[in-house]
Design a protein around this motif. Structure first.
Motif, PDB file in Angstrom:
ATOM      1  N   HIS A   1       0.796  -1.231   0.000  1.00  0.00           N
ATOM      2  CA  HIS A   1       0.000   0.000   0.000  1.00  0.00           C
ATOM      3  C   HIS A   1       0.830   1.283   0.000  1.00  0.00           C
ATOM      4  CE1 HIS A   1      -4.147  -1.570   1.449  1.00  0.00           C
ATOM      5  NE2 HIS A   1      -3.411  -2.632   1.134  1.00  0.00           N
TER       6      HIS A   1
ATOM      7  N   MET B   1      -3.438   4.865  -1.975  1.00  0.00           N
ATOM      8  CA  MET B   1      -3.689   4.747  -0.534  1.00  0.00           C
ATOM      9  C   MET B   1      -3.385   6.085   0.125  1.00  0.00           C
ATOM     10  SD  MET B   1      -2.064   4.586   2.662  1.00  0.00           S
ATOM     11  CE  MET B   1      -0.593   3.628   2.957  1.00  0.00           C
TER      12      MET B   1
ATOM     13  N   THR C   1      -7.951  -0.177  -6.447  1.00  0.00           N
ATOM     14  CA  THR C   1      -8.164  -0.020  -5.007  1.00  0.00           C
ATOM     15  C   THR C   1      -7.914   1.413  -4.572  1.00  0.00           C
ATOM     16  OG1 THR C   1      -7.522  -2.313  -4.547  1.00  0.00           O
ATOM     17  CG2 THR C   1      -7.340  -0.740  -2.726  1.00  0.00           C
TER      18      THR C   1
ATOM     19  N   SER D   1      -7.519   2.821  -1.001  1.00  0.00           N
ATOM     20  CA  SER D   1      -7.383   2.410   0.401  1.00  0.00           C
ATOM     21  C   SER D   1      -7.368   3.645   1.294  1.00  0.00           C
ATOM     22  CB  SER D   1      -6.087   1.602   0.562  1.00  0.00           C
ATOM     23  OG  SER D   1      -5.845   1.270   1.910  1.00  0.00           O
TER      24      SER D   1
ATOM     25  N   ALA E   1     -11.342   0.120   0.008  1.00  0.00           N
ATOM     26  CA  ALA E   1     -10.725  -0.710   1.051  1.00  0.00           C
ATOM     27  C   ALA E   1     -10.508   0.154   2.280  1.00  0.00           C
ATOM     28  CB  ALA E   1      -9.397  -1.295   0.573  1.00  0.00           C
TER      29      ALA E   1
ATOM     30  N   ARG F   1      -8.875   0.120   6.447  1.00  0.00           N
ATOM     31  CA  ARG F   1      -7.878  -0.551   7.269  1.00  0.00           C
ATOM     32  C   ARG F   1      -8.248  -0.331   8.749  1.00  0.00           C
ATOM     33  NH1 ARG F   1      -5.546   3.131   4.014  1.00  0.00           N
ATOM     34  NH2 ARG F   1      -4.670   4.256   5.787  1.00  0.00           N
TER      35      ARG F   1
END
Length: 231
Positions: free
Chosen positions: A101, A164, A202, A204, A221, A223
């Motif tokens: 990431h 990300m 993605t 993130s 996504a 975390r």
């Protein structure tokens, strides 16, 4: 025998909140990546038994420890390296990481490329965006993301799968929104140009304190760590 019902309850609650946020935003519920740096091995095993499919770790040592812990009993588990990655540590996780990431420099890209060539694989990566423009944090500044992405296109063993961001810590959830919104704009700009190496890139974004806002702003996504292990 330790009772891990609290982990199951926490997991259900996080999933419920994520689903509600996705419903509000009219988007698909994002992938949940469980950040396990504060958990014991037994807690991680319990979490996997409750159906978590993706584990995220900040450090390569713990990443490899979790990989060894779960790879046989839970072979479908994804392993994500979500923290700052030093170039001399890439070799330890290059052929194990489902997704890295935190690509934030050409120096790191060079090393990932080298390890990808060594293993004969394309290593999936996300470009890390320093959405809060914090000097003490790694990541590419928002205004430099498109140019940085362009500089990666000739790397044969990198698979650029998205972006990300790790936003600053805020007390008010709404304060996260501008950081996530700006990262989403970069994500959409690259996606519109066909700049990602996957049909399902993605984005993130969002952690324990901010994942609901992140989902509303387009995260695919999230975390989450601490909230999964509260007793």
């Amino acid at each position: 025998m330790q009772d891990y019902t609290y982990i199951k309850n926490n997991l259900c609650k996080v999933r419920e909140l994520a689903e509600k946020a996705a419903l509000r935003a009219g988007v698909k519920t994002p992938k949940l990546i469980a950040v396990t740096k504060s958990a014991s091995d037994d807690e991680v095993l319990a979490l996997a038994s409750f159906g978590i499919e993706a584990i995220g770790e900040n450090r390569t040592t713990l990443f490899n420890s979790r990989y060894e812990l779960l790879k046989e009993k839970f072979p479908q588990t994804e392993f994500h390296l979500i923290g700052h990655l030093q170039t001399n540590k890439v070799k330890y996780i290059a052929d194990k990481a489902t997704l890295i990431h935190s690509l934030d420099s050409l120096r790191l890209a060079d090393e990932i490329e080298k390890q990808g060539a060594k293993h004969g694989i394309r290593i999936p990566v996300l470009i890390e965006v320093n959405s809060g423009r914090e000097e003490a944090k790694s990541g590419v500044m928002p205004e430099d993301v498109l140019a940085f992405h362009e500089s990666l296109l000739n790397y044969e063993h990198l698979s650029i799968c998205g972006l990300m961001t790790m936003a600053p810590d805020f007390e008010n959830q709404e304060d996260y929104r501008p950081c996530f919104r700006e990262t989403y704009k970069s994500f959409e700009a690259i996606k519109a140009q066909g700049g990602f190496d996957t049909d399902t890139p993605t984005l993130s974004m969002g952690m324990s304190n901010s994942f609901e806002v992140a989902i509303e702003e387009g995260a695919t996504a999230i975390r989450v760590g601490r909230r999964l292990f509260l007793q």
